[in-house]
Design a protein around this motif. Structure first.
Motif, PDB file in Angstrom:
ATOM      1  N   ALA A  20       0.834  -1.372  -0.043  1.00 11.42           N
ATOM      2  CA  ALA A  20       0.096   0.058  -0.200  1.00 11.42           C
ATOM      3  C   ALA A  20       0.894   1.257   0.017  1.00 11.42           C
ATOM      4  N   THR A  21       1.994   1.234   0.578  1.00  4.53           N
ATOM      5  CA  THR A  21       2.787   2.432   0.798  1.00  4.53           C
ATOM      6  C   THR A  21       3.538   3.046  -0.635  1.00  4.53           C
ATOM      7  N   ALA A  23       1.684   3.672  -2.905  1.00  4.31           N
ATOM      8  CA  ALA A  23       0.689   4.501  -3.757  1.00  4.31           C
ATOM      9  C   ALA A  23       1.261   5.942  -3.785  1.00  4.31           C
ATOM     10  N   SER A  25       1.487  10.193  -3.565  1.00  6.65           N
ATOM     11  CA  SER A  25       1.079  11.114  -2.576  1.00  6.65           C
ATOM     12  C   SER A  25       1.585  12.538  -3.068  1.00  6.65           C
ATOM     13  N   GLN A  30       3.852  10.728   1.718  1.00  6.43           N
ATOM     14  CA  GLN A  30       3.733   9.433   2.300  1.00  6.43           C
ATOM     15  C   GLN A  30       2.855   9.730   3.607  1.00  6.43           C
ATOM     16  N   TRP A  32       0.638   8.603   5.744  1.00  6.91           N
ATOM     17  CA  TRP A  32      -0.492   7.551   5.881  1.00  6.91           C
ATOM     18  C   TRP A  32       0.387   6.806   7.060  1.00  6.91           C
ATOM     19  N   SER A  64      -4.451  11.185  -1.239  1.00  2.97           N
ATOM     20  CA  SER A  64      -3.109  10.309  -1.112  1.00  2.97           C
ATOM     21  C   SER A  64      -3.472   9.281  -0.200  1.00  2.97           C
ATOM     22  N   VAL A  65      -4.217   9.302   0.712  1.00  2.00           N
ATOM     23  CA  VAL A  65      -4.616   8.224   1.767  1.00  2.00           C
ATOM     24  C   VAL A  65      -5.558   7.409   1.050  1.00  2.00           C
ATOM     25  N   ALA A  68      -3.603   4.886  -1.244  1.00  2.00           N
ATOM     26  CA  ALA A  68      -3.171   3.974  -0.223  1.00  2.00           C
ATOM     27  C   ALA A  68      -4.139   2.858  -0.058  1.00  2.00           C
ATOM     28  N   THR A  71      -4.770   0.623  -2.805  1.00  2.85           N
ATOM     29  CA  THR A  71      -3.705  -0.311  -2.923  1.00  2.85           C
ATOM     30  C   THR A  71      -3.718  -1.434  -1.754  1.00  2.85           C
ATOM     31  N   GLN A 258      -5.942   5.877  -7.895  1.00  2.82           N
ATOM     32  CA  GLN A 258      -5.245   4.939  -8.248  1.00  2.82           C
ATOM     33  C   GLN A 258      -5.496   3.620  -9.139  1.00  2.82           C
ATOM     34  N   ARG A 313      10.437   5.149  -0.528  1.00  2.43           N
ATOM     35  CA  ARG A 313       9.478   4.805   0.287  1.00  2.43           C
ATOM     36  C   ARG A 313      10.064   4.737   1.779  1.00  2.43           C
TER      37      ARG A 313
END
Length: 331
Positions: A20-21, A23, A25, A30, A32, A64-65, A68, A71, A258, A313
């Motif tokens: 998921a990270t 994704a 943003s 990042q 989240w 952005s969240v 994630a 994902t 996404q 990441r």
């Protein structure tokens, strides 16, 4: 005879969080955090990673969240389980964006395999694209992808595209004039190795024709001069919109974004979100006919482009919260 359904193990769910990270943003902030509680996963927005100059309302953070979150759902599905989720399940915890629960086992379809395979290959591409049209059938697939997450994706005719790009350039100039903009941009333009932000290799050149508003991530005006290149003169620009403009719609837009980006990646397309015109309220209102009843959440440039490297990441230890009381890790 009773059938016992075993949920995914914590190790499997940790791997899903790691996926998921990947994704996208805003500024690769990042923003989240996640917590695993048995078969349940909590998805949080990290207020320490909001960009107050560009995103004072937290709209882009929730997009952005949302990306994630989609994902994460995809990773759980790829691990062989279905999932359910609830947005903003606790009014007393506004940063708890979603609660996801892994449910019954389910065979992994070829479509899920394809979408999941695109995750590590999806990167924002700020370089020129080829002067090739995107096939209508592929655009239909992208529209379908957005629709599956409750959003609308629309193409633009040449006149509409040119008008949108004029507004985007105008918004980009206005954003750059905001107090604190350069300082905020510098914060997310790391001069050396770092697990977040936009490194120099991912920034791309300036558009010599000044058609596209390419975000300038130079960490210092005196340190280096951004090169320029000739971008495609007639870029393909898509509009991502939702039926309302509440916090849940921002998360919905992120999930749709996404799914669209991964679908485009699977079809060999390069992608670049364009957010400047949505960051200026007076410009945002001009992006779509009010009679449509829709609100624009993002513009998206797509086409066939060069391969670009991924942005860094954060490690799983930075984003996965302990099971107990939640604490923020501030930068």
């Amino acid at each position: 005879m009773t059938t016992v359904i075993s949920p995914p193990t914590r190790e499997v769910l940790s791997d899903c969080v790691r996926t998921a990270t990947a994704a996208p943003s805003l500024h690769n902030s990042q923003p989240w955090q996640f917590r695993i509680r048995g078969p349940r996963l909590e998805v949080y927005a990290d207020p320490a990673r909001r960009l107050p100059v560009l995103d004072p309302d937290g709209r882009e953070q929730l997009i952005s969240v949302g990306a994630a979150l989609f994902t994460l759902r995809l990773a759980i599905r790829r691990a062989g389980h279905r999932s359910d989720f609830e947005l903003f399940p606790d009014p007393d915890r506004p940063d708890l964006v979603a609660r996801v629960i892994a449910t019954c086992p389910s065979p992994v379809t070829p479509a899920i395999e394809a979408l999941a395979a695109a995750v590590p290959h999806r990167h924002t591409n700020r370089y020129p694209f080829a002067r090739s049209e995107v096939p209508a059938a592929v655009l239909d697939r992208l529209r379908e992808a957005a629709g599956r997450e409750g959003a609308r994706l629309a193409g633009t005719a040449p006149a509409g595209r040119d008008a949108l790009l004029r507004l985007a350039r105008q918004a980009d100039r206005q954003v750059q004039e905001r107090p604190g903009y350069r300082e905020e941009r510098t914060r997310w333009s790391p001069p050396g190795p770092r697990p977040d932000g936009v490194p120099r290799g991912a920034t791309g050149p300036a558009d010599a024709w000044e058609t596209l508003p390419i975000r300038d991530f130079r960490e210092s005006e005196a340190m280096w001069t951004a090169p320029s290149d000739h971008f495609e003169p007639n870029p393909t620009i898509l509009i991502l919109a939702t039926g309302a403009d509440q916090r849940s719609d921002w998360v919905r837009a992120g999930q749709a974004l996404q799914r669209v980006l991964l679908t485009a990646t699977w079809h060999g397309l390069a992608t670049m979100p364009i957010s400047q015109p949505i960051e200026v309220p007076s410009v945002r209102r001009l992006l779509i006919d009010p009679a449509s009843g829709l609100t624009v959440q993002m513009l998206l440039r797509i086409g066939y482009g060069r391969t670009v490297g991924r942005t860094p990441r954060r490690p799983l230890t930075d984003v996965l919260l302990p099971t107990g009381r939640r604490t923020y890790r501030r930068r």
